[in-house]
Design a protein around this motif. Structure first.
Motif, PDB file in Angstrom:
ATOM      1  N   ALA A  29      14.905  13.905  -2.439  1.00  0.00           N
ATOM      2  CA  ALA A  29      13.831  13.799  -1.447  1.00  0.00           C
ATOM      3  C   ALA A  29      14.412  13.277  -0.149  1.00  0.00           C
ATOM      4  CB  ALA A  29      12.734  12.864  -1.944  1.00  0.00           C
ATOM      5  N   GLU A  30      13.965  13.828   0.961  1.00  0.00           N
ATOM      6  CA  GLU A  30      14.331  13.356   2.291  1.00  0.00           C
ATOM      7  C   GLU A  30      13.104  12.757   2.966  1.00  0.00           C
ATOM      8  OE1 GLU A  30      16.138  16.509   4.467  1.00  0.00           O
ATOM      9  OE2 GLU A  30      17.890  16.639   3.156  1.00  0.00           O
ATOM     10  N   ASP A  31      13.338  11.896   3.947  1.00  0.00           N
ATOM     11  CA  ASP A  31      12.239  11.230   4.662  1.00  0.00           C
ATOM     12  C   ASP A  31      11.252  10.639   3.663  1.00  0.00           C
ATOM     13  OD1 ASP A  31      13.250  11.959   7.186  1.00  0.00           O
ATOM     14  OD2 ASP A  31      12.373  13.948   6.976  1.00  0.00           O
ATOM     15  N   VAL A  32      11.768   9.788   2.783  1.00  0.00           N
ATOM     16  CA  VAL A  32      10.951   9.222   1.707  1.00  0.00           C
ATOM     17  C   VAL A  32       9.863   8.320   2.271  1.00  0.00           C
ATOM     18  CG1 VAL A  32      10.982   7.739  -0.336  1.00  0.00           C
ATOM     19  CG2 VAL A  32      12.831   9.393   0.044  1.00  0.00           C
ATOM     20  N   PRO A  55       0.847  -1.205   0.000  1.00  0.00           N
ATOM     21  CA  PRO A  55       0.000   0.000   0.000  1.00  0.00           C
ATOM     22  C   PRO A  55       0.882   1.254   0.000  1.00  0.00           C
ATOM     23  CG  PRO A  55       0.134  -0.890   2.205  1.00  0.00           C
ATOM     24  CD  PRO A  55       0.918  -1.824   1.330  1.00  0.00           C
ATOM     25  N   MET A  56       1.356   1.659  -1.180  1.00  0.00           N
ATOM     26  CA  MET A  56       2.358   2.712  -1.279  1.00  0.00           C
ATOM     27  C   MET A  56       1.978   3.986  -0.520  1.00  0.00           C
ATOM     28  SD  MET A  56       5.410   2.963  -2.404  1.00  0.00           S
ATOM     29  CE  MET A  56       5.455   1.572  -3.530  1.00  0.00           C
ATOM     30  N   PRO A  57       0.734   4.451  -0.587  1.00  0.00           N
ATOM     31  CA  PRO A  57       0.411   5.682   0.154  1.00  0.00           C
ATOM     32  C   PRO A  57       0.677   5.574   1.652  1.00  0.00           C
ATOM     33  CG  PRO A  57      -1.298   5.218  -1.446  1.00  0.00           C
ATOM     34  CD  PRO A  57      -0.404   4.015  -1.418  1.00  0.00           C
ATOM     35  N   GLN A  58       0.519   4.363   2.235  1.00  0.00           N
ATOM     36  CA  GLN A  58       0.762   4.203   3.663  1.00  0.00           C
ATOM     37  C   GLN A  58       2.248   4.060   3.986  1.00  0.00           C
ATOM     38  OE1 GLN A  58      -1.788   2.869   1.991  1.00  0.00           O
ATOM     39  NE2 GLN A  58      -3.394   2.104   3.353  1.00  0.00           N
ATOM     40  N   LEU A  59       3.066   3.685   2.996  1.00  0.00           N
ATOM     41  CA  LEU A  59       4.498   3.509   3.226  1.00  0.00           C
ATOM     42  C   LEU A  59       5.266   4.810   3.087  1.00  0.00           C
ATOM     43  CD1 LEU A  59       5.161   0.179   1.279  1.00  0.00           C
ATOM     44  CD2 LEU A  59       4.519   0.488   3.682  1.00  0.00           C
ATOM     45  N   LEU A  60       4.781   5.713   2.260  1.00  0.00           N
ATOM     46  CA  LEU A  60       5.480   6.976   2.016  1.00  0.00           C
ATOM     47  C   LEU A  60       5.198   7.982   3.124  1.00  0.00           C
ATOM     48  CD1 LEU A  60       4.761   7.343  -1.799  1.00  0.00           C
ATOM     49  CD2 LEU A  60       6.942   6.701  -0.752  1.00  0.00           C
ATOM     50  N   ALA A  61       6.204   8.801   3.417  1.00  0.00           N
ATOM     51  CA  ALA A  61       6.052   9.818   4.453  1.00  0.00           C
ATOM     52  C   ALA A  61       5.385  11.087   3.936  1.00  0.00           C
ATOM     53  CB  ALA A  61       7.414  10.170   5.052  1.00  0.00           C
ATOM     54  N   HIS A  62       5.202  11.188   2.614  1.00  0.00           N
ATOM     55  CA  HIS A  62       4.503  12.323   1.995  1.00  0.00           C
ATOM     56  C   HIS A  62       5.181  13.655   2.308  1.00  0.00           C
ATOM     57  CE1 HIS A  62       1.315   9.699   0.614  1.00  0.00           C
ATOM     58  NE2 HIS A  62       1.287   9.165   1.818  1.00  0.00           N
ATOM     59  N   ARG A  63       6.497  13.664   2.225  1.00  0.00           N
ATOM     60  CA  ARG A  63       7.262  14.891   2.296  1.00  0.00           C
ATOM     61  C   ARG A  63       7.508  15.405   0.889  1.00  0.00           C
ATOM     62  NH1 ARG A  63       9.959  15.417   7.192  1.00  0.00           N
ATOM     63  NH2 ARG A  63      10.509  17.489   6.424  1.00  0.00           N
ATOM     64  N   ASN A 112      20.308   9.047   5.432  1.00  0.00           N
ATOM     65  CA  ASN A 112      19.381   7.927   5.490  1.00  0.00           C
ATOM     66  C   ASN A 112      17.951   8.336   5.143  1.00  0.00           C
ATOM     67  OD1 ASN A 112      21.250   5.962   6.199  1.00  0.00           O
ATOM     68  ND2 ASN A 112      21.013   6.350   8.397  1.00  0.00           N
ATOM     69  N   ASN A 113      17.258   7.416   4.449  1.00  0.00           N
ATOM     70  CA  ASN A 113      15.864   7.603   4.048  1.00  0.00           C
ATOM     71  C   ASN A 113      15.698   8.770   3.078  1.00  0.00           C
ATOM     72  OD1 ASN A 113      13.173   6.872   3.959  1.00  0.00           O
ATOM     73  ND2 ASN A 113      12.619   7.908   5.875  1.00  0.00           N
ATOM     74  N   SER A 114      16.741   9.029   2.278  1.00  0.00           N
ATOM     75  CA  SER A 114      16.653  10.053   1.240  1.00  0.00           C
ATOM     76  C   SER A 114      17.018   9.427  -0.099  1.00  0.00           C
ATOM     77  CB  SER A 114      17.589  11.229   1.535  1.00  0.00           C
ATOM     78  OG  SER A 114      18.945  10.873   1.326  1.00  0.00           O
ATOM     79  N   LEU A 115      16.720  10.138  -1.185  1.00  0.00           N
ATOM     80  CA  LEU A 115      17.052   9.628  -2.511  1.00  0.00           C
ATOM     81  C   LEU A 115      17.428  10.768  -3.439  1.00  0.00           C
ATOM     82  CD1 LEU A 115      14.582  10.364  -4.699  1.00  0.00           C
ATOM     83  CD2 LEU A 115      13.486   8.404  -3.657  1.00  0.00           C
ATOM     84  N   VAL A 116      18.104  10.393  -4.522  1.00  0.00           N
ATOM     85  CA  VAL A 116      18.318  11.262  -5.666  1.00  0.00           C
ATOM     86  C   VAL A 116      17.962  10.444  -6.899  1.00  0.00           C
ATOM     87  CG1 VAL A 116      20.790  10.657  -5.786  1.00  0.00           C
ATOM     88  CG2 VAL A 116      19.953  12.708  -6.933  1.00  0.00           C
ATOM     89  N   MET A 117      17.304  11.058  -7.872  1.00  0.00           N
ATOM     90  CA  MET A 117      16.902  10.359  -9.082  1.00  0.00           C
ATOM     91  C   MET A 117      16.958  11.316 -10.265  1.00  0.00           C
ATOM     92  SD  MET A 117      12.746  10.169  -8.707  1.00  0.00           S
ATOM     93  CE  MET A 117      12.505  10.118 -10.491  1.00  0.00           C
ATOM     94  N   PHE A 118      17.174  10.769 -11.458  1.00  0.00           N
ATOM     95  CA  PHE A 118      17.228  11.585 -12.666  1.00  0.00           C
ATOM     96  C   PHE A 118      17.026  10.707 -13.892  1.00  0.00           C
ATOM     97  CE2 PHE A 118      21.461  10.650 -10.987  1.00  0.00           C
ATOM     98  CZ  PHE A 118      22.028   9.905 -12.013  1.00  0.00           C
ATOM     99  N   GLU A 119      16.537  11.322 -14.947  1.00  0.00           N
ATOM    100  CA  GLU A 119      16.434  10.629 -16.222  1.00  0.00           C
ATOM    101  C   GLU A 119      17.830  10.386 -16.774  1.00  0.00           C
ATOM    102  OE1 GLU A 119      14.217  11.009 -20.590  1.00  0.00           O
ATOM    103  OE2 GLU A 119      14.233  12.723 -19.211  1.00  0.00           O
ATOM    104  N   CYS A 120      18.054   9.209 -17.355  1.00  0.00           N
ATOM    105  CA  CYS A 120      19.339   8.901 -17.982  1.00  0.00           C
ATOM    106  C   CYS A 120      19.383   9.533 -19.365  1.00  0.00           C
ATOM    107  CB  CYS A 120      19.526   7.392 -18.102  1.00  0.00           C
ATOM    108  SG  CYS A 120      19.467   6.511 -16.540  1.00  0.00           S
TER     109      CYS A 120
END
Length: 255
Positions: A32-35, A10-18, A205-213
């Motif tokens: 994104a932090e606190d993913v 249940p993705m909406p319940q897993l995400l922290a919505h930051r 921790n609990n952060s990410l970086v993402m980008f199109e290749c």
């Protein structure tokens, strides 16, 4: 092939919505932090630590890290990175029409490890069978198809794709402070990547970086970390002809 069950993930319940922040320099990317919620993040970190005690191997030539494949560890919370729900979230944020084919691994760098080399991730990758259905994911290698060369068992078909989105999610690391090193470097060009001139994304921790290749998304592990650096690394993919139409076949960095 894996099929996602919304009742299980249940993705909406897993995400922290930051807030997820889109930056334009040195190339378009999202941080994104606190993913995830604190509870789910702790479960991810614990799953990572269990695997890292026995499974990690040095399998990447010229890359100062050890790794384990998530496809071999779908029995715990890290399997969230191999779900259609997560795939579609990342593809939607990136604005990319992805195929449902996923490569995902756990990476570990020892303290003081060597920096990586600047690269853009616009690489080919092979997957077995037709494109997954809209509720399915295909992980690399599960059909016996060699991800890097397309070698396959007799009777198995394969498709050549190109990496479309890169994601690095940081977990199970010591608390990070400026000067600790171990960041992911983002660079405006290959030469500036060699010089280390660019934006540094810390392994919080609990952060990410993402980008199109794209041909212009130069990045690397910045190295020289005081502490271990741990992360999930994953790629979404696009049909090869899409990459050729956008940037030309010569732009694809073959292995």
């Amino acid at each position: 092939m894996t099929r996602s069950d919304p009742r299980t993930w249940p993705m909406p319940q897993l995400l922290a919505h930051r807030s997820w922040v889109r930056r334009q320099q040195p190339f378009p990317h999202v941080v994104a932090e606190d993913v995830f919620t604190p509870t789910f993040y702790r479960a991810l970190a614990e799953h990572y630590r269990r695997i890292s005690t026995y499974e990690f191997r040095a399998t990447m030539a010229g890359y100062d890290a050890t790794a384990a494949r998530i496809r071999d560890h779908l029995d715990g919370p890290l399997a969230v990175f191999a779900t259609r729900e997560w795939h579609d979230l990342i593809a939607g944020v990136a604005g990319v029409q992805a195929t449902g084919d996923v490569t995902a691994a756990l990476h570990h760098h020892e303290p003081g490890g060597e920096p990586g080399w600047p690269h853009n991730d616009l690489n080919p990758g092979w997957f077995g069978g037709p494109e997954p259905e809209s509720d399915e994911i295909r992980l690399e290698g599960v059909d016996g198809v060699d991800y890097y060369r397309g070698d396959r068992p007799t009777g198995v078909t394969a498709r050549e794709t190109v990496r479309a989105v890169s994601v690095m999610f940081y977990l199970a690391n010591p608390p990070w402070s400026p000067g600790d090193g171990g960041e992911t470097g983002l660079y405006p060009s290959f030469d500036e990547g060699v010089q280390g001139t660019g934006r540094l994304v810390p392994p919080v921790n609990n952060s990410l970086v993402m980008f199109e290749c794209t041909p212009f998304t130069w990045h690397s592990y910045a190295g020289r970390s005081r502490n271990p650096r741990n992360c999930v690394v994953m790629w979404l993919h696009r049909p090869k002809h899409d990459a050729i139409e956008r940037w030309g076949e010569a732009s694809i960095a073959n292995w």
